[in-house]
Design an enzyme around this catalytic site. Structure first.
Site, mmCIF file in Angstrom:
data_model
loop_
_atom_site.group_PDB
_atom_site.id
_atom_site.type_symbol
_atom_site.label_atom_id
_atom_site.label_comp_id
_atom_site.label_asym_id
_atom_site.label_seq_id
_atom_site.Cartn_x
_atom_site.Cartn_y
_atom_site.Cartn_z
ATOM 1 N N SER A 139 24.996 88.797 -50.521
ATOM 2 C CA SER A 139 25.530 88.287 -49.244
ATOM 3 C C SER A 139 25.407 89.380 -48.189
ATOM 4 C CB SER A 139 27.013 87.944 -49.433
ATOM 5 O OG SER A 139 27.628 87.719 -48.184
ATOM 6 N N TYR A 153 35.320 90.456 -52.661
ATOM 7 C CA TYR A 153 34.056 89.748 -52.407
ATOM 8 C C TYR A 153 33.002 90.745 -51.935
ATOM 9 C CZ TYR A 153 30.733 86.197 -50.942
ATOM 10 O OH TYR A 153 29.588 85.418 -50.814
HETATM 11 N N1 LIG Z 1 27.793 79.650 -48.300
HETATM 12 C C1 LIG Z 1 27.785 80.837 -47.741
HETATM 13 O O1 LIG Z 1 28.115 80.991 -46.535
HETATM 14 C C2 LIG Z 1 27.288 82.029 -48.540
HETATM 15 C C3 LIG Z 1 26.949 83.207 -47.835
HETATM 16 C C4 LIG Z 1 26.504 84.316 -48.541
HETATM 17 C C5 LIG Z 1 26.392 84.275 -49.916
HETATM 18 N N2 LIG Z 1 26.735 83.116 -50.589
HETATM 19 C C6 LIG Z 1 26.611 83.126 -52.053
HETATM 20 O O2 LIG Z 1 25.752 82.081 -52.448
HETATM 21 C C7 LIG Z 1 26.066 81.702 -53.798
HETATM 22 C C8 LIG Z 1 26.134 80.186 -53.890
HETATM 23 O O3 LIG Z 1 27.247 79.730 -53.120
HETATM 24 P P1 LIG Z 1 27.203 78.370 -52.272
HETATM 25 O O4 LIG Z 1 27.338 78.747 -50.866
HETATM 26 O O5 LIG Z 1 26.070 77.520 -52.703
HETATM 27 O O6 LIG Z 1 28.629 77.750 -52.715
HETATM 28 P P2 LIG Z 1 29.020 76.332 -53.381
HETATM 29 O O7 LIG Z 1 28.365 75.209 -52.655
HETATM 30 O O8 LIG Z 1 30.501 76.346 -53.460
HETATM 31 O O9 LIG Z 1 28.390 76.435 -54.850
HETATM 32 C C9 LIG Z 1 28.883 77.378 -55.776
HETATM 33 C C10 LIG Z 1 28.289 77.135 -57.146
HETATM 34 O O10 LIG Z 1 28.807 78.136 -58.059
HETATM 35 C C11 LIG Z 1 29.289 77.483 -59.222
HETATM 36 N N3 LIG Z 1 30.405 78.200 -59.843
HETATM 37 C C12 LIG Z 1 31.540 78.640 -59.241
HETATM 38 N N4 LIG Z 1 32.376 79.173 -60.160
HETATM 39 C C13 LIG Z 1 31.748 79.061 -61.372
HETATM 40 C C14 LIG Z 1 32.113 79.383 -62.707
HETATM 41 N N5 LIG Z 1 33.308 79.915 -63.013
HETATM 42 N N6 LIG Z 1 31.235 79.130 -63.706
HETATM 43 C C15 LIG Z 1 30.045 78.543 -63.426
HETATM 44 N N7 LIG Z 1 29.637 78.207 -62.192
HETATM 45 C C16 LIG Z 1 30.492 78.434 -61.174
HETATM 46 C C17 LIG Z 1 29.742 76.085 -58.732
HETATM 47 O O11 LIG Z 1 29.660 75.153 -59.809
HETATM 48 P P3 LIG Z 1 30.904 74.468 -60.574
HETATM 49 O O12 LIG Z 1 32.049 74.399 -59.623
HETATM 50 O O13 LIG Z 1 30.355 73.138 -60.986
HETATM 51 O O14 LIG Z 1 31.144 75.371 -61.733
HETATM 52 C C18 LIG Z 1 28.651 75.764 -57.709
HETATM 53 O O15 LIG Z 1 27.527 75.208 -58.335
HETATM 54 C C19 LIG Z 1 27.365 82.420 -54.145
HETATM 55 O O16 LIG Z 1 27.085 83.541 -54.967
HETATM 56 C C20 LIG Z 1 27.913 82.870 -52.796
HETATM 57 O O17 LIG Z 1 28.717 84.026 -52.904
HETATM 58 C C21 LIG Z 1 27.176 82.010 -49.925
#
Ligand SMILES: NC(=O)c1ccc[n+]([C@@H]2O[C@H](COP(=O)([O-])OP(=O)(O)OC[C@H]3O[C@@H](n4cnc5c(N)ncnc54)[C@H](OP(=O)(O)O)[C@@H]3O)[C@@H](O)[C@H]2O)c1
Length: 258
Positions: A139, A153
């Protein structure tokens, strides 16, 4: 004889960026191993990818907070894995001492322990074959200390960034690559899960990317074997600023409470 498809293992494939990786990699002809906790979401993606692109799909339901999860995933996943996408994650919203140690431990397991262990488990096969790639989703938050509420985080993402940069040096010349991408604000379920969406009402649309845009840039980084990539032009501007601000100034800006 036709070549078998390459295979990608994606954690956090049930939503957001992980789901977008699933569809895009299937479009590019990858067989998929999809990992997350929500079986039905994974099964739906698996069906869609199979129907639209004719690839083979496997669903592994796993909670990455469980200590044995990475070992079980390696044991159950169809082999070989050519691309590991360590994407699963969630954010924090409460300050360090307002959160129980149990919750912190769960967070660190999902954000640091599991991706590091999966990398350790899947790299040997890639090295044996002399090809493959690990893609870590960090991130923009990795580049500076976190604001109040973001303490672990920022630290967890900084760990993934430094870990991957360091590992890149060990992998040089092996045919196996590693890339770490640093997205900024991305339209996914992330801010609903973390309950921080209202805090972001100030952010103009120009600061946001779609999950598909993040995925396209991430896969470009893989193709070019780039070690670190900040996705999105405005995020690259923010990253440049973050690198050049005097640390005392950036710390005092970030110490403002929401
Ligand atoms: N969205 C942003 O603004 C942003 C910015 C920078 C970086 N990121 C990073 O991008 C990555 C993806 O996030 P996203 O934005 O796509 O969020 P999201 O839509 O909330 O998706 C998160 C995913 O992680 C899985 N997950 C969460 N806890 C888990 C666990 N205990 N075991 C297995 N799977 C788990 C969830 O699946 P289940 O709930 O089905 O387990 C879901 O598929 C993350 O690493 C996040 O830190 C996001």
């Amino acid at each position: 004889m036709s070549q078998p498809n390459r295979r990608a293992l994606i954690t956090g494939a049930s939503a957001g960026i992980g789901r977008a990786f699933g569809m895009e990699l299937a479009r590019r002809g990858y067989d998929l191993v999809l990992v997350a906790r929500r079986r039905q979401r994974l099964a739906q993606l698996a069906e869609e990818a199979k129907d639209e692109f004719g690839v083979t799909t496997q669903v592994i339901v796993a909670d990455l907070a469980e200590p044995g999860a990475p070992m079980r995933i390696r044991a159950e996943a169809d082999a070989p894995i050519d691309l590991l996408v360590n994407n699963a994650g969630f954010g924090t919203s409460k300050e360090f001492l307002d959160t129980s140690w149990t919750a912190h431990e769960t967070f660190l397991r999902v954000m640091v322990h599991a991706p590091t262990e999966l990398t350790h488990l899947l790299l040997p096969g890639m090295l044996e074959r002399g090809s493959g790639h690990v893609l870590q989703i960090a991130s923009l938050a990795a580049l500076l200390p976190g604001a109040p509420g973001n303490t672990l985080y920022a630290a967890a993402k900084a760990f993934m960034l430094r870990f991957s940069e360091s590992l890149a040096a060990e992998l040089a010349g092996t045919g196996v690559g590693i890339s770490v991408i640093c997205p900024g604000l991305t339209h996914t379920e992330f801010h609903d899960v973390t309950q921080t969406r209202d805090d972001l009402s100030w952010a103009p649309e120009s600061l946001w990317q779609s999950a598909e845009e993040v995925v396209a840039e991430a896969l470009r980084a893989v193709e070019r074997n780039e070690v670190v990539r900040v996705t999105g032009r405005s995020n690259r501007g923010v990253a440049w600023l973050m690198r050049h601000l005097p640390p005392t100034l950036s710390r005092s800006l970030l110490s403002q409470r929401r």
